[in-house]
Scaffold this active site. Structure first.
Site, PDB file in Angstrom:
ATOM      1  N   GLY A   1       0.810  -1.223   0.000  1.00  0.00           N
ATOM      2  CA  GLY A   1       0.000   0.000   0.000  1.00  0.00           C
ATOM      3  C   GLY A   1       0.831   1.255   0.000  1.00  0.00           C
ATOM      4  O   GLY A   1       0.490   2.246  -0.656  1.00  0.00           O
TER       5      GLY A   1
ATOM      6  N   GLN B   1      -7.658   0.779   4.232  1.00  0.00           N
ATOM      7  CA  GLN B   1      -8.467   0.295   5.347  1.00  0.00           C
ATOM      8  C   GLN B   1      -9.917   0.032   4.944  1.00  0.00           C
ATOM      9  O   GLN B   1     -10.619  -0.731   5.617  1.00  0.00           O
ATOM     10  CB  GLN B   1      -8.442   1.301   6.505  1.00  0.00           C
ATOM     11  CG  GLN B   1      -7.131   1.363   7.245  1.00  0.00           C
ATOM     12  CD  GLN B   1      -6.793   0.063   7.958  1.00  0.00           C
ATOM     13  OE1 GLN B   1      -7.658  -0.745   8.245  1.00  0.00           O
ATOM     14  NE2 GLN B   1      -5.509  -0.137   8.239  1.00  0.00           N
TER      15      GLN B   1
ATOM     16  N   CYS C   1       4.478   4.766  19.245  1.00  0.00           N
ATOM     17  CA  CYS C   1       5.658   4.020  19.678  1.00  0.00           C
ATOM     18  C   CYS C   1       5.716   2.649  19.032  1.00  0.00           C
ATOM     19  O   CYS C   1       6.761   2.029  18.975  1.00  0.00           O
ATOM     20  CB  CYS C   1       5.706   3.891  21.192  1.00  0.00           C
ATOM     21  SG  CYS C   1       4.389   2.893  21.884  1.00  0.00           S
TER      22      CYS C   1
ATOM     23  N   ASN D   1      -7.251   4.707   9.432  1.00  0.00           N
ATOM     24  CA  ASN D   1      -6.791   3.475  10.057  1.00  0.00           C
ATOM     25  C   ASN D   1      -6.820   3.521  11.579  1.00  0.00           C
ATOM     26  O   ASN D   1      -6.940   2.495  12.238  1.00  0.00           O
ATOM     27  CB  ASN D   1      -5.362   3.160   9.593  1.00  0.00           C
ATOM     28  CG  ASN D   1      -4.431   4.346   9.722  1.00  0.00           C
ATOM     29  OD1 ASN D   1      -4.668   5.393   9.131  1.00  0.00           O
ATOM     30  ND2 ASN D   1      -3.365   4.192  10.487  1.00  0.00           N
TER      31      ASN D   1
END
Length: 790
Positions: free
Chosen positions: A475, A583, A728, A555
């Site tokens: 993607g 998505q 993260c 997303n």
């Protein structure tokens, strides 16, 4: 924010003259940091009057003879005192030299308190004190009273607890009403505290160092005359530092690194704790033992330049060759005879210490082991008993006591499991149907036929013609080809591109790159639900606008954009429109003809296909500049031999996805049931994303005071996979840009979690997830976690 319960310590009195602290000149940093003398300086002060003679001592709840190296030196030191008082919770070896022994109660015989992290808990008396034993704190408080300053200290246990709670926001009555314990609100874990002033007492940015910078060259060490740069120093007593000594003592001695018994020496006097380990043991490697004729259960003697001490041998491959490990805790006046007599401290060296802290070295010394007696059947049995570390070794989230019975995967917006029919479709093209689609022989033609069939399957998913589908490496590559391809092909027409602040990084970072080479990008804002305003797009389009790129469904929060209306606004001005539908495709109906888009991106691994394969729909007449030059594959827009197995898998996944879209309402119902269950546990949970215009599988919630990353890790330990509102997971500690763009604060974003279901998620999965979440929330409130006792 402080995560430790605040205890009132205002009664603590500062050292009246730190310059008189014993061993201050020898260990100035320790003395400055602790505000006290260094215990090792007692030897010189008592025996040699350096820096002055100490004639009396009060030892409070400790034993110098069983906790410091070279017990013989400490015996001489204690014997030379004019007056010694021992305040003992349990009988310590030092008491043999005492003029007065004040028996203190154990923690089972008093009312007191304890804290761990943000929790304050009352300790309640279990048994009545024995004889004249008293709370050791109250012994010291009465001594202060008799010396004329008792008013500084609480004089009863109840007063002590009330005093400790002062300023915490809780009273003793509050704690009792709460069942005996209270807990501070969970502090929000922060990243980059040094930028926000969270590390310094003055609140300024930087580090808590004299320079305010992160110091590798320590200004503190330099100030006190030490080497300011850290450097390795070979141990003075070791195979390399003392090669001549190593010829006599070839093994490396260690103590205290691998405790297998209750390490508190006074507990050896408790029969139930002593029966499994009636003697201190030494562990040594199998090969070292064989060379010395030693077997498990033998009585041996460990020798160092300071002395020799007996131990019971345990031979194991679990310790490295050339090193041994001796039990600590011997030399106590209680317990079995061996524990009273075999004191490992006789082997260590008071003069071998860390030059900054002054702490003695209990390991990396030199020794040898000599066999004294062959063991008996009983000593072998005891020494051979399986050993374990004494206590849990949990750091961060606790590991579950057993592996989860099954895993519930609710992170399908990140990726999906490869469907079995997809796997089956791919396998032949990983085996004998391995041809290159560009070859004209039969094997090549088979590959070409499979590729074109897959192209048709993918096209059918979005109501496109097969020829309009280009296969890419994923993607992100498809997004890059769409945005850069138009930008490079249309540069003479203009250099203005429009996108939004909530796009996938594959679009945002591509646009930022284009800005570095002369393109101009407008980033549209979104509202609190993550929606883009059609009028805002109309206002942003200029005469030199060459592309609009807006995602179909987000997303992170699942918000579905009004792509048909947005595309219409773009087409009114003759501007090509690209949408990232990675998505959306396979979760909701996607029809390129109805939408009117010029370019549309998809990815196989978001719909139970393989990773590393994507597709770009390109409407007829759209000009693109290829990013990969070479052969003429994919209509000359993506050179390189096609990944046939992955493309075949993509085709099959797209075929299955066409049918799965029909289950959208069922998936949405389970999603809503999950939200209801979470809100029952956390009523303040706040939805991120539009309530109705949302992917049926996506639930994003901000859970106040719960760090999203911590919850992800905790649930993972119980077999539940979700994701957090922090980036993260991709190597950045920053909160996701999507939630920030929607107006959420960094704290709200860090407290966000995303649950993303799939077509085979069951009602049982949802019920189990809510149940596990309830258990995890309780654990996060009440679990006590300990470091290993080393």
């Amino acid at each position: 924010m402080n995560s430790h319960f605040p205890i009132n310590r205002s009664c603590n009195q500062p050292n009246p003259d730190l310059n008189l602290a014993v061993a201050r000149q020898k260990f100035p940093i320790y003395s400055d940091y602790r505000g006290e003398s260094h215990a090792s300086g007692l030897v010189d002060a008592v025996l040699r009057g350096d820096p002055y003679r100490i004639r009396g001592l009060v030892i409070h709840g400790a034993s110098l003879l069983t906790s410091w190296p070279q017990s013989s030196v400490w015996r001489e030191t204690l014997s030379q005192l004019d007056f010694l008082v021992c305040i003992d919770r349990q009988m310590a070896a030092d008491a043999a030299y005492a003029d007065v022994v004040l028996p203190a109660t154990t923690m089972f015989e008093i009312d007191s308190y304890m804290t761990y992290g943000p929790i304050f808990r009352l300790r309640e008396k279990v048994v009545e004190p024995v004889g004249e034993a008293r709370n050791d704190y109250l012994i010291m408080a009465e001594l202060a009273q008799r010396l004329g300053y008792g008013q500084l200290y609480p004089q009863t246990e109840q007063e002590m607890i009330r005093f400790a709670l002062e300023g915490s926001g809780f009273t003793l009555e509050d704690v009792r009403r709460s069942g005996g314990w209270v807990k501070l609100p969970n502090p929000m874990m922060e990243y980059k505290k040094w930028q926000k002033g969270g590390l310094r007492r003055d609140g300024k940015p930087g580090f808590d160092t004299p320079s305010g910078k992160f110091e590798i060259r320590s200004t503190v060490l330099e100030e006190f005359g030490y080497e300011p740069l850290p450097k390795y120093v070979e141990p003075t007593e070791g195979p390399i530092g003392s090669p001549e000594l190593a010829a006599t003592y070839p093994l490396v001695f260690n103590s205290g690194a691998r405790p297998h018994t209750d390490f508190r020496s006074q507990h050896h006097g408790i029969r139930g704790l002593a029966k499994d380990h009636p003697e201190p043991m030494v562990e040594l490697n199998t090969e070292d033992a064989r060379a010395r004729g030693i077997e498990t259960g033998d009585l041996v003697q460990v020798r160092t330049p300071r002395g020799a001490v007996p131990f019971r041998a345990r031979v194991t491959d679990d310790i490295v060759r050339g090193a041994i490990e001796c039990n600590m805790g011997g030399g106590t006046p209680v317990g079995p005879a061996a524990w009273q007599q075999w004191n490992v401290n006789m082997l260590t060296d008071l003069g071998n210490y860390d030059e900054i802290s002054g702490f003695p070295v209990y390991k990396a010394l030199l020794c040898d082991v000599v066999k004294l007696e062959t063991g008996t059947a009983e000593t072998r049995r005891i020494a051979d008993t399986e050993v374990r570390a004494c206590g849990p070794t949990v750091l961060g989230s606790p590991a579950p006591s057993r592996k989860p019975a099954r895993r519930i995967y609710l992170d399908n917006n990140a990726t999906t499991q490869l469907a079995q029919p997809v796997r089956d479709a791919m396998l032949p093209y990983l085996d004998d149907r391995h041809g290159n689609p560009s070859s004209i022989h039969g094997t090549g033609r088979d590959a070409r036929d499979a590729l074109e069939q897959a192209r048709g399957q993918v096209a059918a998913l979005i109501n496109a013609r097969p020829r309009r589908i280009l296969f890419t490496g994923g993607g992100s590559e498809a997004d890059n080809l769409a945005v850069k391809g138009v930008a490079f092909a249309c540069r003479e027409k203009g250099t203005h591109i429009i996108t939004s602040r909530i796009e996938h990084p594959a679009v945002i970072e591509t646009c930022r790159f284009l800005e570095t080479i002369g393109y101009e990008v407008t980033y549209l804002d979104v509202d609190g639900d993550g929606l883009i305003c059609v009028d805002a797009l109309r206002a942003a389009i200029r005469d030199d606008t060459i592309l609009v790129s807006l995602m179909m469904a987000n997303n992170e929060v699942g918000t579905i954009q009004p792509i048909e209306q947005l595309c219409a606004a773009s087409r009114e001005r003759g501007v090509p429109f690209h949408t990232d539908a990675v998505q959306a495709a396979g979760k909701i109906p996607v029809d390129v003809e109805r939408l009117g888009v010029h370019l549309l991106t998809m990815s196989a691994h978001k719909m139970h296909g393989p990773k590393g394969i994507g597709a770009l729909y390109v409407r007829k007449g759209v000009s693109l500049e290829p990013l990969v030059h070479g052969g003429k594959q994919e209509s000359g827009l993506r050179a390189g031999t096609e990944n046939v197995p992955a493309i075949v898998g993509f085709g099959k996944a797209a075929e299955l996805a066409r049918l799965a879209v029909r289950k959208a309402d069922q998936v949405a119902g389970l999603r809503d049931r999950l939200e209801e269950g979470i809100r029952a546990l956390i009523p303040d949970a706040a939805l991120n994303g539009h309530r109705e215009r949302r992917l049926p599988n996506t639930l994003n919630l901000t859970l106040p005071d719960l760090r999203g990353e911590s919850l992800v890790v905790a649930l993972d330990q119980h077999g539940i996979s979700i994701s957090s509102g922090s980036a993260c997971k991709s190597g950045s500690p920053e909160p996701t840009h999507v939630l920030l763009a929607m107006g959420r604060s960094p704290e709200q974003a860090h407290c966000a979690v995303r649950f993303s279901l799939e077509r085979d998620t069951s009602a049982e999965d949802i019920a189990d997830t809510v149940r596990v979440l309830r258990d995890v929330l309780e654990e996060m409130d009440t679990t006590v976690r300990f470091l290993p006792c080393k």
